[in-house]
Design an enzyme around this catalytic site. Structure first.
Site, PDB file in Angstrom:
ATOM      1  N   HIS A  64       0.829  -1.209   0.000  1.00 41.18           N
ATOM      2  CA  HIS A  64       0.000   0.000   0.000  1.00 41.18           C
ATOM      3  C   HIS A  64       0.867   1.264   0.000  1.00 41.18           C
ATOM      4  O   HIS A  64       0.770   2.077  -0.924  1.00 41.18           O
ATOM      5  CB  HIS A  64      -1.007  -0.030   1.155  1.00 41.18           C
ATOM      6  CG  HIS A  64      -1.714   1.271   1.379  1.00 41.18           C
ATOM      7  ND1 HIS A  64      -2.492   1.863   0.411  1.00 41.18           N
ATOM      8  CD2 HIS A  64      -1.727   2.113   2.445  1.00 41.18           C
ATOM      9  CE1 HIS A  64      -2.978   3.010   0.880  1.00 41.18           C
ATOM     10  NE2 HIS A  64      -2.519   3.185   2.104  1.00 41.18           N
ATOM     11  N   HIS A  88       3.187   7.027   5.786  1.00 37.09           N
ATOM     12  CA  HIS A  88       1.958   7.717   6.193  1.00 37.09           C
ATOM     13  C   HIS A  88       1.077   6.903   7.130  1.00 37.09           C
ATOM     14  O   HIS A  88       0.301   7.458   7.885  1.00 37.09           O
ATOM     15  CB  HIS A  88       1.166   8.193   4.963  1.00 37.09           C
ATOM     16  CG  HIS A  88       0.395   7.118   4.258  1.00 37.09           C
ATOM     17  ND1 HIS A  88       0.936   6.363   3.258  1.00 37.09           N
ATOM     18  CD2 HIS A  88      -0.871   6.657   4.435  1.00 37.09           C
ATOM     19  CE1 HIS A  88       0.033   5.497   2.820  1.00 37.09           C
ATOM     20  NE2 HIS A  88      -1.074   5.653   3.529  1.00 37.09           N
ATOM     21  N   GLU A  92      -0.308   5.445  12.548  1.00 38.90           N
ATOM     22  CA  GLU A  92      -1.684   5.010  12.633  1.00 38.90           C
ATOM     23  C   GLU A  92      -1.807   3.511  12.926  1.00 38.90           C
ATOM     24  O   GLU A  92      -2.574   3.101  13.788  1.00 38.90           O
ATOM     25  CB  GLU A  92      -2.356   5.330  11.283  1.00 38.90           C
ATOM     26  CG  GLU A  92      -3.785   4.902  11.160  1.00 38.90           C
ATOM     27  CD  GLU A  92      -4.635   5.443  12.277  1.00 38.90           C
ATOM     28  OE1 GLU A  92      -4.390   6.588  12.680  1.00 38.90           O
ATOM     29  OE2 GLU A  92      -5.519   4.706  12.746  1.00 38.90           O
ATOM     30  N   ASP A  93      -1.022   2.706  12.241  1.00 36.95           N
ATOM     31  CA  ASP A  93      -1.240   1.263  12.280  1.00 36.95           C
ATOM     32  C   ASP A  93      -0.225   0.478  13.112  1.00 36.95           C
ATOM     33  O   ASP A  93      -0.365  -0.729  13.254  1.00 36.95           O
ATOM     34  CB  ASP A  93      -1.243   0.688  10.848  1.00 36.95           C
ATOM     35  CG  ASP A  93      -2.482   1.142  10.066  1.00 36.95           C
ATOM     36  OD1 ASP A  93      -3.417   1.628  10.721  1.00 36.95           O
ATOM     37  OD2 ASP A  93      -2.498   1.004   8.835  1.00 36.95           O
ATOM     38  N   ASP A 158      -3.342   8.256  -1.337  1.00 31.13           N
ATOM     39  CA  ASP A 158      -3.746   7.206  -0.404  1.00 31.13           C
ATOM     40  C   ASP A 158      -5.168   6.733  -0.742  1.00 31.13           C
ATOM     41  O   ASP A 158      -5.437   5.539  -0.871  1.00 31.13           O
ATOM     42  CB  ASP A 158      -3.676   7.796   1.015  1.00 31.13           C
ATOM     43  CG  ASP A 158      -4.111   6.826   2.090  1.00 31.13           C
ATOM     44  OD1 ASP A 158      -3.751   5.637   1.984  1.00 31.13           O
ATOM     45  OD2 ASP A 158      -4.798   7.266   3.046  1.00 31.13           O
ATOM     46  N   ASP A 278     -18.764  15.961 -26.873  1.00 31.39           N
ATOM     47  CA  ASP A 278     -17.329  15.744 -26.727  1.00 31.39           C
ATOM     48  C   ASP A 278     -16.986  14.355 -26.202  1.00 31.39           C
ATOM     49  O   ASP A 278     -16.072  14.187 -25.432  1.00 31.39           O
ATOM     50  CB  ASP A 278     -16.714  16.821 -25.820  1.00 31.39           C
ATOM     51  CG  ASP A 278     -17.413  16.899 -24.480  1.00 31.39           C
ATOM     52  OD1 ASP A 278     -18.478  16.267 -24.343  1.00 31.39           O
ATOM     53  OD2 ASP A 278     -16.910  17.578 -23.581  1.00 31.39           O
TER      54      ASP A 278
HETATM   55 MN    MN Z   1      -2.988   4.574   3.765  1.00 24.83          MN
END
Ligand code: MN
Length: 739
Positions: A64, A88, A92-93, A158, A278
């Site tokens: 990821h 990133h 968080e994880d 993300d 278009d």
């Molecule tokens: Mn992420």
């Protein structure tokens, strides 16, 4: 983050990129040894931290951040942004602290990762619950992003990768994420001009929310493309030959409209598939601005442009910095194509918007702050976004989101100051909105406006490209109640309310009570409620609490000061929601039902005869066919005269302003130069779509027969346009054709 499961879901079926793939890209523009080390160490760090964890789609978690970094590197962002992309999700994880990130990668990366973590924390708290994300959540996401444009770009990368890999998730989460993508992330990508990201996110969201619709449009597109490919290829070849002969540098490609943008035109704007001009466009990229104009001139010299469809976004760029020349041309074989001409730089901005400007330049001495300021100057709306996001203590989350959506995301009118500065306003804006956008004083003292050198009243609706100047006077007397009906933007309305409240404070209390009561009465009356019904509904404890009043009279005084507005009361009671919901249902029902009543029954499916193309207002009959149900014909259509026993009584339903119907017409004229252009111009000026047009010159009589298919809503509109056509110089007859 479950253990490995079905293998075929891996990365949503997209190819997996390795660290070396990413390195190949950033090595092209990042040569500094320390910068390269920063990126590499961020990757190694993330790899270790996410070790042993797998995604719902089955691949190791590190894929990821790898894909996110890959998307970022393709945008040529700087080393700190790529490094932040890699790590990133670490705070968080995993059990890593934000301070540890600071120690390892420095303060700037720490701040970026911190903002990103806060945004996902907020969403994590809602995971697994069935509630939708609230306005409060969205507000926080946006506030987090407004601080640093790099946070926005990483967050978008993300989200894009998460949208590509939704398949391992439970259905309700897929739906929530798709909806949120359309509501929050797509508008941001759009306003930043990140076109490629925007359109991929839109298509993915539609595919998951409405798979049948997505597939249906895809099929329509495929068949249309097969049918028109030949004509397009021939056109491209002819243009290429022409430019080659003139020794002009160019690249020529074609592009097909995205599924979602077609969905939007058909389902949200009510166009038919054939009305979209278009669907396929030719794109010509050259080296200088001057060349762009030269190329479009050469093309117009050979192919007739459709009047009203030439757009010069080079001279007047879109609010997201998009620049290009657009024109729709008629190829002579009945086809229309859009032609887009722009320089290489413009093309880059067209695909990646703000990222093209944010592109990393080595050796630049500019600080992030300076760069941020430069972006704000180019993206004029971004400053409003930051300002709006900075003082939101007074706004409720819903107000903030509404304001943002209304004033920034949906703004679609771009007007100019006399000095050429572009000001963007919500659709339907008037000179008052423009005045308040310039300065609240200009608004408060406005007395009139000059639009394109003509004096106009303050309630004139502005169009893109208008040059607007405001006349002010210190003795103007200031805003009055009527202005609340003229202004459209929340910004202008807030200023007007404030000024009115100030005026009101001089009035006696009784007068203010009466004023508030009668303006509330008016709003209720407009929506079909009597005064008694109003009084019954507003005598409501919850309402008193919400608006912080003790009595009805208190409430009326506040309403007299436009804080809250009568509409806010109405909305609080949810009266509007209910009403508009039923209106929407009615509309939807109408579309599904047939436009014609046959034998007294509205629900019988019918098709309109291709031979005589009946439209509302025509006298019609139903004809029972063998195997194809009932077709509707004009009463005198020769094709149904023989078998009278198969005819049924038929009549149009009440006017239905939503649909248009194709009509084949034939125009007879004496041939002259620019005849076709003048006819197309007259028709398109009346906003009537033309889906095919061919001309036959009769050499012996030097007259021309022009056959066209136009789309009208009823017989009246058709008669009106016939009147216009027959008055064009050279035209002597116009009539409907029966095949
Ligand atoms: Mn992420």
């Amino acid at each position: 983050m479950k253990a490995k499961k079905e293998v075929n879901l891996i990365n949503g079926g997209y190819p997996l990129h390795t660290f070396d793939d990413i390195k190949d890209i950033y090595s092209l523009y990042i040569t500094d040894k320390k910068d390269r080390e920063l990126i590499e160490s961020a990757y190694q760090y993330a790899r270790k931290k996410h070790e042993g964890v797998y995604r719902n789609t089955g691949e190791a978690y590190i894929h990821h951040p790898l894909e996110v970094a890959y998307i970022l590197a393709r945008l040529h962002v700087g080393p700190k942004t790529i490094a932040s992309g890699f790590i990133h999700d670490v705070v968080e994880d995993t059990d890593t602290t934000i301070e540890e990130i600071g120690k390892q990668f420095g303060k700037e990366v720490q701040n970026i990762v911190d903002s990103l973590t806060k945004i996902s924390r907020l969403k994590l708290s809602r995971r697994g619950k069935t509630v939708n994300f609230t306005a409060e959540d969205h507000k926080k996401i946006l506030l987090g992003m407004a601080k640093d444009i790099r946070v926005i770009i990483i967050k978008l990368a993300d989200r894009l990768h998460n949208m590509r890999t939704l398949d391992g998730l439970p259905q309700d989460r897929i739906e929530r994420l798709s909806k949120e993508t359309l509501e929050v992330f797509v508008p941001i990508a759009h306003r930043l001009g990140l076109y490629a990201m925007q359109s991929e996110m839109e298509d993915l969201a539609l595919k998951h929310l409405k798979p049948e619709v997505y597939e249906q449009i895809q099929k329509l597109l495929d068949s249309k493309m097969r049918y028109r490919r030949k004509s397009l290829d021939a056109l491209m070849k002819r243009i290429a030959d022409m430019l080659f002969e003139k020794k002009i540098k160019f690249e020529i490609t074609s592009r097909v409209k995205s599924v979602y943008s077609i969905y939007k035109k058909i389902y949200l704007k009510g166009h038919t598939f054939n009305e979209i001009y278009d669907i396929m466009a030719i794109r010509i990229i050259t080296d200088t601005v001057l060349r762009c104009y030269e190329i479009i001139g050469l093309i117009h010299n050979v192919y007739k442009p459709i009047p009203g469809r030439f757009k010069d976004y080079i001279a007047v760029p879109k609010a997201n910095m998009y620049q290009s020349l657009h024109s729709s041309i008629v190829t002579g074989d009945g086809n229309f194509f859009e032609v887009q001409v722009r320089t290489k730089d413009m093309d880059e901005v067209a695909e990646t918007g703000v990222a093209a400007h944010w592109k990393y330049k080595e050796g630049s001495s500019k600080t992030t702050k300076q760069e941020m300021r430069e972006i704000e100057n180019k993206l004029h709306w971004f400053r409003d976004f930051v300002a709006m996001s900075a003082n939101t203590n007074t706004d409720s989350a819903k107000d903030y989101m509404d304001k943002l959506r209304h004033d920034i995301f949906d703004s679609s009118v771009y007007v100019l100051t006399p000095l050429g500065k572009v000001i963007d306003l919500p659709a339907g804006s008037t000179p008052l909105d423009f005045a308040y956008k310039i300065h609240s004083k200009v608004g408060d003292q406005a007395v009139g406006a000059i639009v394109n050198n003509t004096m106009v009243s303050l309630n004139t609706i502005l169009k893109s490209g208008d040059v607007v100047e405001i006349k002010t006077s210190p003795n103007s007397g200031g805003p009055n109640e009527g202005w609340l009906k003229i202004a459209k933007s929340t910004n202008a309305l807030a200023h007007i309310r404030k000024a009115l409240a100030k005026k009101n404070s001089g009035l006696l209390k009784d007068k203010r009570i009466n004023k508030g009561r009668s303006s509330l009465k008016e709003t209720f009356a407009q929506n079909g409620f009597s005064e008694e019904e109003m009084l019954e509904r507003i005598d409501n404890k919850k309402l008193f609490e919400y608006f912080n009043v003790k009595s009805l009279n208190d409430l009326f005084v506040k309403i007299a000061n436009h804080n809250p507005s009568p509409n806010a009361i109405f909305e609080f009671l949810h009266l509007k929601d209910k009403r508009s919901a039923t209106i929407k249902l009615d509309k939807a029902k109408k579309i599904n039902e047939s436009p014609v009543i046959v034998g007294g029954e509205a629900r019988i499916a019918v098709s309109l005869g291709n031979c005589c193309s009946p439209i509302p207002g025509d006298e019609i009959v139903g004809y029972v066919t063998k195997g194809k149900g009932i077709t509707i014909h004009r009463i005198n259509c020769p094709n149904v005269q023989k078998e009278k026993e198969r005819l049924m009584h038929a009549e149009w339903r009440d006017e239905d302003y939503l649909s248009t119907y194709p009509v084949s017409i034939e125009i007879e004229a004496n041939d002259r130069n620019n005849l076709l252009t003048d006819i197309m111009g007259a028709i398109s000026q009346h906003k009537i779509p033309v889906t095919s047009i061919t001309a036959h010159l009769h050499k012996e009589s030097t007259t021309t027969s022009i056959f066209a298919t136009i789309h009208v809503s009823d017989i009246k509109q058709l008669r009106d346009i016939f009147n216009v056509i027959v008055n064009i110089n050279g035209v002597f007859a116009v009539d409907r054709v029966i095949h």
